[in-house]
Structures are given as structure tokens and as C-alpha cells.
Design a protein around this motif. Sequence first.
Motif, short mmCIF file in Angstrom:
data_model
loop_
_atom_site.label_atom_id
_atom_site.label_comp_id
_atom_site.label_asym_id
_atom_site.label_seq_id
_atom_site.Cartn_x
_atom_site.Cartn_y
_atom_site.Cartn_z
N ILE A 220 21.17 136.26 121.54
CA ILE A 220 19.93 136.69 122.21
C ILE A 220 19.14 137.65 121.32
O ILE A 220 17.91 137.60 121.27
N LEU A 221 19.84 138.50 120.56
CA LEU A 221 19.14 139.44 119.69
C LEU A 221 18.34 138.70 118.62
O LEU A 221 17.16 139.00 118.39
N ASP A 222 18.96 137.70 118.00
CA ASP A 222 18.26 136.94 116.96
C ASP A 222 17.09 136.17 117.55
O ASP A 222 16.02 136.07 116.94
N SER B 115 16.33 147.19 120.70
CA SER B 115 16.99 148.23 119.91
C SER B 115 18.33 147.69 119.37
O SER B 115 19.11 147.11 120.12
N ALA B 116 18.58 147.89 118.08
CA ALA B 116 19.83 147.40 117.48
C ALA B 116 20.26 148.37 116.40
O ALA B 116 20.19 148.09 115.21
N VAL B 117 20.73 149.54 116.84
CA VAL B 117 21.02 150.63 115.90
C VAL B 117 22.10 150.25 114.89
O VAL B 117 22.02 150.61 113.72
N CYS B 118 23.14 149.49 115.33
CA CYS B 118 24.23 149.15 114.40
C CYS B 118 23.93 147.86 113.63
O CYS B 118 24.79 147.35 112.91
N GLY B 119 22.71 147.33 113.80
CA GLY B 119 22.32 146.15 113.06
C GLY B 119 22.96 144.87 113.57
O GLY B 119 23.12 143.91 112.83
N GLY B 120 23.36 144.86 114.84
CA GLY B 120 23.88 143.62 115.44
C GLY B 120 25.38 143.46 115.30
O GLY B 120 25.90 142.35 115.41
N LYS B 121 26.10 144.58 115.05
CA LYS B 121 27.57 144.47 114.87
C LYS B 121 28.33 144.63 116.18
O LYS B 121 29.56 144.62 116.20
N GLY B 122 27.63 144.86 117.27
CA GLY B 122 28.31 145.01 118.55
C GLY B 122 28.93 146.38 118.73
O GLY B 122 29.79 146.56 119.60
N LEU B 123 28.50 147.36 117.93
CA LEU B 123 29.17 148.66 117.96
C LEU B 123 28.38 149.76 118.68
O LEU B 123 28.95 150.67 119.25
N CYS B 124 27.05 149.68 118.64
CA CYS B 124 26.27 150.80 119.16
C CYS B 124 25.98 150.69 120.66
O CYS B 124 25.72 151.68 121.33
N GLY B 125 25.99 149.50 121.19
CA GLY B 125 25.74 149.30 122.62
C GLY B 125 24.29 149.50 123.01
O GLY B 125 23.96 149.63 124.20
N LYS B 126 23.38 149.55 122.03
CA LYS B 126 21.98 149.84 122.35
C LYS B 126 21.17 148.59 122.68
O LYS B 126 20.02 148.68 123.07
N CYS B 127 21.76 147.41 122.46
CA CYS B 127 20.98 146.18 122.65
C CYS B 127 21.26 145.57 124.03
O CYS B 127 21.13 144.36 124.20
N ARG B 128 21.61 146.43 125.01
CA ARG B 128 21.94 145.91 126.34
C ARG B 128 20.78 145.14 126.95
O ARG B 128 19.64 145.62 126.94
N ARG C 43 24.73 142.20 129.17
CA ARG C 43 25.42 141.73 127.97
C ARG C 43 24.87 142.50 126.78
O ARG C 43 23.78 143.08 126.85
N LEU C 44 25.59 142.49 125.68
CA LEU C 44 25.02 143.01 124.43
C LEU C 44 24.31 141.83 123.77
O LEU C 44 24.95 140.79 123.52
N ALA C 45 23.02 141.99 123.52
CA ALA C 45 22.22 140.86 123.01
C ALA C 45 22.80 140.31 121.71
O ALA C 45 22.74 139.10 121.46
N CYS C 46 23.38 141.19 120.89
CA CYS C 46 23.86 140.72 119.58
C CYS C 46 25.16 139.93 119.70
O CYS C 46 25.58 139.28 118.75
N LEU C 47 25.82 140.01 120.86
CA LEU C 47 27.10 139.30 121.00
C LEU C 47 27.03 138.15 122.02
O LEU C 47 28.03 137.48 122.24
S1 FES Z 1 22.98 145.89 118.02
FE1 FES Z 1 24.50 147.37 118.21
S2 FES Z 1 25.69 146.58 119.82
FE2 FES Z 1 24.21 145.09 119.58
#
Ligand code: FES
Length: 634
Positions: free
Chosen positions: A21-23, A33-46, A77-81
Amino acid sequence: MTRIIFDRADRYIDPQNDTNILDAAKRMGIGISAVCGGKGLCGKCRVVVKTGREKLGPLSNLERLSLSDLEIISGYRLACLATPVAEGEIFVKIPPESSIEQQRLQVAGIETIVRVSPTVTKHVIEVPPPRAQESKSDAERLIAACSTLSGTREVKLGLNALTLVPTTLRRSGSITVTLYENSDTSEVTWIEETGNSDLTLGLAVDVGTTKLAAYLLNLQSGKTIAVASSLNPQISFGDDVISRISYTSRDAKNLRQLQGIVVAAINKLIHDLCDQTAIEASQISDVAVVGNTAMHHLLLGINPKSLGLSPYRPSVTSKVIVSSKEIGIRVNPGAYVYAFPIIGGFVGGDAVANILATQLHKLSAPALLIDIGTNTEVVLNDGSRLTSCSCASGPALEGGCIEHGMRAETGAIERVYIDPESREPGYTTIGGAPARGICGSGILDAVACMLKTGIVDSGGRIATTLSTPRIRVRNRIAEYVLAEAKDTAGGINITVTQKDVQSVQLAKAAIFAATSILMKQQGINSADLQQIFLAGAFGTYIDPQSALIVGLYPDIPLDRIRFVGNSAGSGARIALISREARSEAEQIAGNTEYVELAANRGFQDEFMRSLYLPHKNPEIFPTVRQILSRSRSY
Ligand code: FES
């Protein structure tokens, strides 16, 4: 094929079903928002998946760590995952805290639909020429021609309009009159030749302690046609209202000085609005103003001294209607300024306007309104009545009093993430520029992440024994290096110091204690609250989960938090276009109980308990306990 449909009506069609979804959002130019660059770590892409959840792959462990049980049930969901695994439509809502496309203009606020019935209207009338056998004056013939404009009520002719009679009336039989009507009077405030200006315009102004916001409205359609804002120049006399009150109390000329500079700043905003729209200031026929009690008094030239002395009473609480000329606001000389009524103490017309804009007074289930600023106002609707209070929360949540604090401008760190294992930070800045400092939402995020990763304990102390080069002690003060000098605009480390953490604790403790006092008084628990309206520029940009983690507001599901932006400005706009709304504002002010916290014995005790992160009694923050135990077990 999978179609990912975003709530702003953009849709992304994925021929291979392998884009998360993020892409998909990135390809559509939608900012998440994707602070960790889409690694699923920051939780900001809810994001919230409204429909088509079954078309996405299963929830990953990282998502389970980041999302609460309730969020998972609600479709977060986290958009990046979240990657589609089956064909069909997936409808995705991007919550405001995950959007990086929010209105950065700090004057935007909730839009409330009201019936347009302005106090000022324009009418074309025919005034018969004088006859030799008649003794009526020009003014009497004009008043007679206006007799049907205001029902059966007598129409008066204001002095400004009267001075125009000799030049306007004899030139043309058909003239346009500007009629001002409120509950007490109907007055012609201006006359002009028909065709001169068909537009009926009004000005709404929100006079904040820190900023001024001005809105130009078309009073016929009710639409806002231009917006301008600036800092309140009174800032140079003190960030907070108490400093300004003590300055004006020292000498009568100080009061004139503070009134003069704020009026000049409003006139500058009027000039900007006129430039944007190619209109003349004289076309603005009505003005509505909101502000906290101290700002209200200073604008009207009323000494706010009584607000600084026990029992902290305002000089006036009812609405004030005054000629624009009298206070120096440069619009049409016949225009009146409507200053909102005040609830009491430091809960002013801005709180009334907030209630009006959010319609808090009409809700039948318990709800809270928190307008976060240097001074924070809290209003509770317990389901049947309104109570309110105000607390000094200081400038920390707006980036003030913070070692590397700054306003929410380009280069400000606004979102923070800290890796729970390495304790290395990630962050995003406004405009993606090199970091210049930390704004309010950034410092709140930073403290929440520091708590989650054990860098600070519940007492707010930075754990200097942790082995990470990010934590250091400088001049005997512990600090966490958020951005290294090599990455920042100024070439210096941007840190969160022990003092910064304390400033956040003091601010959030004041707000939570104020909220608790009202809730206890009315017998309301967190579970009873159906909504929390967060108003103010700071409130618009915060991550609601970070705010919850530090204990800024009661523990309720995040989907019950509603960001309403500058709703005080929205309330002022409503009052400009609706006469009924002005009456409603007056009823709200009269019916809302004011609770003076300085006289409340429980406030200090609750404040001390609220200094803890999230609270001395963590039992009242079950969601935060869950988040903290998950992140620390990571
Ligand atoms: S961009 Fe950081 S958790 Fe999705």
C-alpha cells in the motif's frame, strides 16, 4: 488485478498484485509518513483498510508489535507491510497522523455547515427625489425607503451612513444600503451608489497568544475566499499571557502599546487579504473576533489586570459589539466588530468558538475538547452539561523552551522513530529539508519513542547507563543525540536533553491533570468518553499514539480522537455568516461552567501524579502498558 482505492478518490491498479500500500500511494503521489523508509519498524505508516482486508497478506509480527489489539480489529495495517495477495478492490483510509499532505497552514480548521444568515446584508433601494411641497429631509426619505428591510422593526441611520447622504443621495435615486441587524437593532451603516460594490464581505479574526489568523468571507455565499496569518507581535512582550498581563498592569501606556501593535498586525493581515483578492478594505462590512480572555481584553483596550489577581475574573464576559473605527481596525468605517462572549477566567471566546465549531454542546455522549497552546483550554461535555477549565501548559508542545526547539517550519523534525534494538533514531523533517531543530510533534514523538525503547524511564530520567553512543552527558546534563551534526542544516548535533523531557512532562501533566479534574468532578471515566476533539495547530500534527504514550490525554481508542485544527477560527467564521450562531455562542458561554483550577485542591496532587510517563498510576493507561511491554520485549 488489484485496485487500491484511497480515501481521497485516487486509485492504483496493480497488474501483478505485488505492490504494497505504501508503494502504491507513492506511485499515486499520495504522501504517507514512512520514517523508517518502509522497513516496518517505525509504525508511522498506519492506514485503515476499510474493505477488502481479505485481499491482503496476513498480519506480520512487526505489525502485531506496532498495532494495538483494537487497531488490528479496526482494520489498521502498516502500509509498508500490507501487500495484496488476491484480485479485487481494497479501500484504504489514510488517518491524519499518517498523512504528510496535511494542510501545513496553521489556520485551517474544521468546516461546519450552517445556514447562511449574516448580520450584515446589502440592499438596493429607490429613494424618491425631494418634492417642493414636502418637508422631509434626505435622511427621512432614506429611512422611509428602508422601512420594509427589517420586518416591522424600525431602521436607524448610523452616523457614517448619514455623512454620505449629501453626496450619494442627490447623485442617484437608486442606492445600495448596508444593513446591520442583531437582536437589538437594525441600522444602515453605509450607503453607496448601486453598482459600486455588489459583494458583501466579512472578516473573521482569531487572536491567539502566539499567532493571528484572518479569514475573508463572502457573506452572501458563506464561503471563505482568502486566509492570512502572522505571529502575534505581542510575543516580544512575553510568550505567555501572564507576562503580557503584568506588562500592561505596570503602566496605562503599556496597554495602549499592546493594543496598538495587535491592531496594526490585524490591519496588515487585512491588507494581505485585499492583495490576494483585489478588493478594497472598505468593502469589508462586518468583523467577528475570537481570542482567549487576555487577548480579548488587550484587543479591546480593557486592562486585563483582574485576570492576574485572585479570584482571576475577567472585566466582561458578555459579547462586546464595538465600532471598527473605535478600535482602529481598517475596514468599512461603518462596520461593527463582534467580540465573542467569554466563559470565565482564562476560558475565553476562543473556547466558545471551538465548542460552536465542533458542536460539542449538542452531543449526547461524553466528549472532551482540548485546545492545546501555551495556554490549554479543556471543555468536557458529560452528556448533559458543559464544564471547562484552563491550564498553563507552556510553549514546549509548540517547540518553545526546548534546547533545539523550533516552530513547525521547513527543516523541523516532526516525526521520530527509535530502533528498539540498536536505539538508533530515524526522523522526518517538514519539507524533507536537512534538520534545523525539533517542533512540537517531533519532541512529543521523541519522548514517546525514548520511553518505548527504555531510553527514559517512567520518571522521565534518561538512562545514561545504556550502552549507545547516542546517549551522552554534556555539561552534566544527559541528552540523546537525535540528529548528528553531519546531517543537520546548522552542522551541530540536535539533541533531546533531560530538561526537554522535563518540559514535555510539565506540559502534558498540566493538560492531563486539568482533564482529570473535570472528569472526576462530573464522574466520567476514560471508557465513557466517545470522542476527544484536539484543537490548535500543535494538535493537528501530533501522532495520536505518541501523545497517548506520554499520557497527554485519557486512554481511549485512537479512532475516537478527532483533529479539528484551528476550530476557534472556524467558530469565528460561523458567527460571521450566521446570526443564529451568535445567539448560540451567547448561550454556550452562559451555560458552560467554569472551574478555576487555582482554587482546586486536587489539581496539584493530580499534576504531580501526571508528571510520570504516562502516569504514576499506569493502570489507567492499559493501552500504553500493552504498547510498552510489547516494544520492550522486542
Ligand atoms: S514505513 Fe516504517 S513501519 Fe512502515
